[in-house]
Scaffold this motif. Sequence first.
Motif, short mmCIF file in Angstrom:
data_model
loop_
_atom_site.label_atom_id
_atom_site.label_comp_id
_atom_site.label_asym_id
_atom_site.label_seq_id
_atom_site.Cartn_x
_atom_site.Cartn_y
_atom_site.Cartn_z
N GLN A 285 0.85 -1.13 -0.04
CA GLN A 285 0.02 -0.06 -0.06
C GLN A 285 0.68 1.51 -0.08
O GLN A 285 0.35 2.13 -0.70
CB GLN A 285 -0.97 0.05 1.27
CG GLN A 285 -2.12 -1.04 1.12
CD GLN A 285 -2.89 -0.75 -0.10
OE1 GLN A 285 -2.68 -1.56 -1.33
NE2 GLN A 285 -3.87 0.06 -0.02
N GLY A 286 1.66 1.22 0.75
CA GLY A 286 2.93 2.43 0.73
C GLY A 286 3.54 2.63 -0.89
O GLY A 286 3.52 3.54 -1.22
N TYR A 287 3.65 1.53 -1.31
CA TYR A 287 4.38 1.58 -2.81
C TYR A 287 3.38 2.07 -3.68
O TYR A 287 3.51 2.88 -4.66
CB TYR A 287 4.79 -0.06 -3.11
CG TYR A 287 5.24 0.05 -4.66
CD1 TYR A 287 6.51 0.08 -5.03
CD2 TYR A 287 4.21 -0.23 -5.65
CE1 TYR A 287 7.12 0.06 -6.20
CE2 TYR A 287 4.74 -0.39 -6.96
CZ TYR A 287 6.08 -0.30 -7.27
OH TYR A 287 6.61 -0.30 -8.71
N GLU A 288 2.27 1.61 -3.61
CA GLU A 288 1.18 2.17 -4.46
C GLU A 288 0.71 3.29 -4.33
O GLU A 288 0.49 4.34 -5.22
CB GLU A 288 -0.35 1.31 -4.35
CG GLU A 288 -0.28 -0.23 -4.64
CD GLU A 288 -0.44 -0.29 -5.98
OE1 GLU A 288 -1.51 -0.25 -6.47
OE2 GLU A 288 0.67 -0.57 -6.79
N ALA A 289 0.80 3.96 -3.15
CA ALA A 289 0.23 5.29 -2.76
C ALA A 289 1.35 6.33 -3.44
O ALA A 289 0.97 7.31 -4.03
CB ALA A 289 0.47 5.44 -1.45
N VAL A 290 2.67 6.20 -3.50
CA VAL A 290 3.52 6.85 -4.00
C VAL A 290 3.48 6.66 -5.44
O VAL A 290 3.53 7.71 -6.10
CB VAL A 290 5.18 6.08 -3.79
CG1 VAL A 290 6.27 6.99 -4.51
CG2 VAL A 290 5.37 6.54 -2.19
N ARG A 291 3.26 5.51 -6.09
CA ARG A 291 3.25 5.57 -7.56
C ARG A 291 2.00 6.28 -8.14
O ARG A 291 1.84 6.95 -9.15
CB ARG A 291 3.19 3.94 -7.97
CG ARG A 291 4.19 3.35 -7.65
CD ARG A 291 5.34 4.16 -8.37
NE ARG A 291 5.39 4.39 -9.78
CZ ARG A 291 5.89 3.47 -10.58
NH1 ARG A 291 6.72 2.68 -10.33
NH2 ARG A 291 5.94 3.91 -12.22
N VAL A 292 0.89 6.21 -7.38
CA VAL A 292 -0.35 6.88 -7.79
C VAL A 292 -0.12 8.55 -7.53
O VAL A 292 -0.50 9.30 -8.48
CB VAL A 292 -1.47 6.69 -6.90
CG1 VAL A 292 -2.69 7.59 -6.94
CG2 VAL A 292 -1.87 5.18 -7.11
N LEU A 293 0.33 8.98 -6.53
CA LEU A 293 0.82 10.34 -6.42
C LEU A 293 1.82 10.94 -7.52
O LEU A 293 1.58 12.00 -8.04
CB LEU A 293 1.38 10.64 -4.78
CG LEU A 293 1.77 11.96 -4.57
CD1 LEU A 293 0.74 12.88 -4.70
CD2 LEU A 293 2.80 12.14 -3.35
N ALA A 294 2.95 10.14 -7.90
CA ALA A 294 3.86 10.52 -8.87
C ALA A 294 3.06 10.71 -10.32
O ALA A 294 3.16 11.62 -10.93
CB ALA A 294 4.97 9.55 -8.91
N ASP A 295 2.16 9.63 -10.47
CA ASP A 295 1.67 9.77 -11.83
C ASP A 295 0.48 10.90 -11.88
O ASP A 295 0.36 11.67 -12.90
CB ASP A 295 0.73 8.48 -12.10
CG ASP A 295 -0.06 8.16 -13.15
OD1 ASP A 295 0.60 8.31 -14.32
OD2 ASP A 295 -1.20 8.15 -13.25
N ALA A 296 -0.04 11.34 -10.72
CA ALA A 296 -1.23 12.36 -10.69
C ALA A 296 -0.37 13.77 -10.88
O ALA A 296 -0.86 14.59 -11.59
CB ALA A 296 -1.99 12.43 -9.50
N ILE A 297 0.89 13.82 -10.18
CA ILE A 297 1.51 15.04 -10.38
C ILE A 297 2.14 15.30 -11.82
O ILE A 297 1.94 16.36 -12.38
CB ILE A 297 2.69 14.95 -9.27
CG1 ILE A 297 2.27 15.10 -7.87
CG2 ILE A 297 3.77 16.28 -9.49
CD1 ILE A 297 3.30 15.13 -6.78
N GLN A 298 2.51 14.26 -12.34
CA GLN A 298 3.24 14.49 -13.71
C GLN A 298 1.87 14.69 -14.72
O GLN A 298 2.02 15.39 -15.62
CB GLN A 298 3.76 12.98 -14.09
CG GLN A 298 4.18 13.23 -15.61
CD GLN A 298 5.55 12.34 -15.89
OE1 GLN A 298 6.51 12.58 -15.12
NE2 GLN A 298 5.86 11.54 -16.82
N ARG A 299 0.46 14.06 -14.58
CA ARG A 299 -0.35 14.23 -15.23
C ARG A 299 -0.66 15.78 -15.23
O ARG A 299 -1.24 16.47 -16.37
CB ARG A 299 -1.48 13.71 -15.04
CG ARG A 299 -1.42 11.94 -15.55
CD ARG A 299 -2.45 11.01 -14.86
NE ARG A 299 -2.39 9.66 -15.29
CZ ARG A 299 -3.17 9.06 -16.54
NH1 ARG A 299 -4.04 9.93 -16.99
NH2 ARG A 299 -2.84 8.09 -17.03
N THR A 300 -0.73 16.33 -14.18
CA THR A 300 -1.14 17.88 -13.69
C THR A 300 0.13 18.66 -14.27
O THR A 300 -0.33 19.82 -14.56
CB THR A 300 -1.26 17.98 -12.24
OG1 THR A 300 -2.11 16.92 -11.69
CG2 THR A 300 -1.59 19.29 -11.79
N GLY A 301 1.20 18.26 -14.27
CA GLY A 301 2.57 19.07 -14.48
C GLY A 301 2.67 19.91 -13.39
O GLY A 301 3.44 20.93 -13.76
#
Length: 350
Positions: A285-301
């Motif tokens: 769950q820790g791993y998944e949360a980081v990956r979701v956060l990173a993906d969302a930030i990159q999509r946002t720019g």
Amino acid sequence: MKKRSEIAGQNKEDIHVASVWIKSDRGFTDGVNLAVEEVNKQGIILKSGDKEIKARFVIHEFDDSTDENAQNSRLSIADDHKIVAVIGHSSSSSAIPASITYEYNGILFLSPVATAPLLTGHDFVYTFSIIPSDDSFVGKLIEFAKERNWRKLLVIFSRNLYGLNLYQRFAAQVQPPLEIVEAKSFFVEHSDYKGLIYDLMNKDFDAVVLAAAEENAAKMIKQLRDMGVNKPIIGGDGLDTLQIWDWSEKAANQTYVASVFPENNEFNNKFKQVYGMNGSYSAYQGYEAVRVLADAIQRTGSSNPIQVASTLKYNYTQGYGGYLFDKNGLASNKKIHIKQIVDGRFVLVE
């Protein structure tokens, strides 16, 4: 809130993220660090006009081993205007008050394990949960009991937020042909449950629903088996740790767990290569949360919390891992599995 947003809006190379967990459980932190290493190796692309900036996560570790530690951690995070996001809090009881602090301070909050529906029931802007709520876990357990023809259910629940939530949701969802023949609660502060168990042994039941977590649940399992109760035991994510086997003194066979962590997956292969052991539910769950956060930030720019929150709620289709979030910030399509404890290991049942 304004100052934090302004700092994030500068799109600097370092994105500061807080990780909040129990110090004694390194699994979560190891999962976070594994994901951060992967993310930073690739870089997170931020956009500033026509310019692109390759950014990286900087993790700040905080503790929530006790209520006091959890409170101090969330207040310290709120005071640090560089921190734009928080991953963690090890229970619903620490995540819910933390979400209020983060909401009023404009900090994005991704909860990896809190299942209480109240967490995402505030209509908050910045709070997200990457795990389904108790309603979904209970629904899966009821479906599984029906499949196994376990119609008469004995419910034992701990008198804390986790146990009460799970029991209340279970009682609300159970319908014929299933029935709750008896429901009893216990105080986690106590260590001897034999009197409670003795009073229940004359009931006619097919399975025990155990709404309790970790060591407290394991003590109940141990004493149920010692008293001769050999019926199947089913429970939610509070049983999703193989430490249950050791805590119960190897008495946890025939225990079935509703879980979002299927064990045999790509994450576990990566985790084993780095740490030499299988990953745990909290590590996953820790791993998944980081990956979701990173993906969302990159999509946002941008790492601006309000902009990232908007992406997650309204523009996060085909994102990392297929996550979808409803209007309240709850992961709405996460698959729940059933695992069985067999001689100290988890076996995927469905």
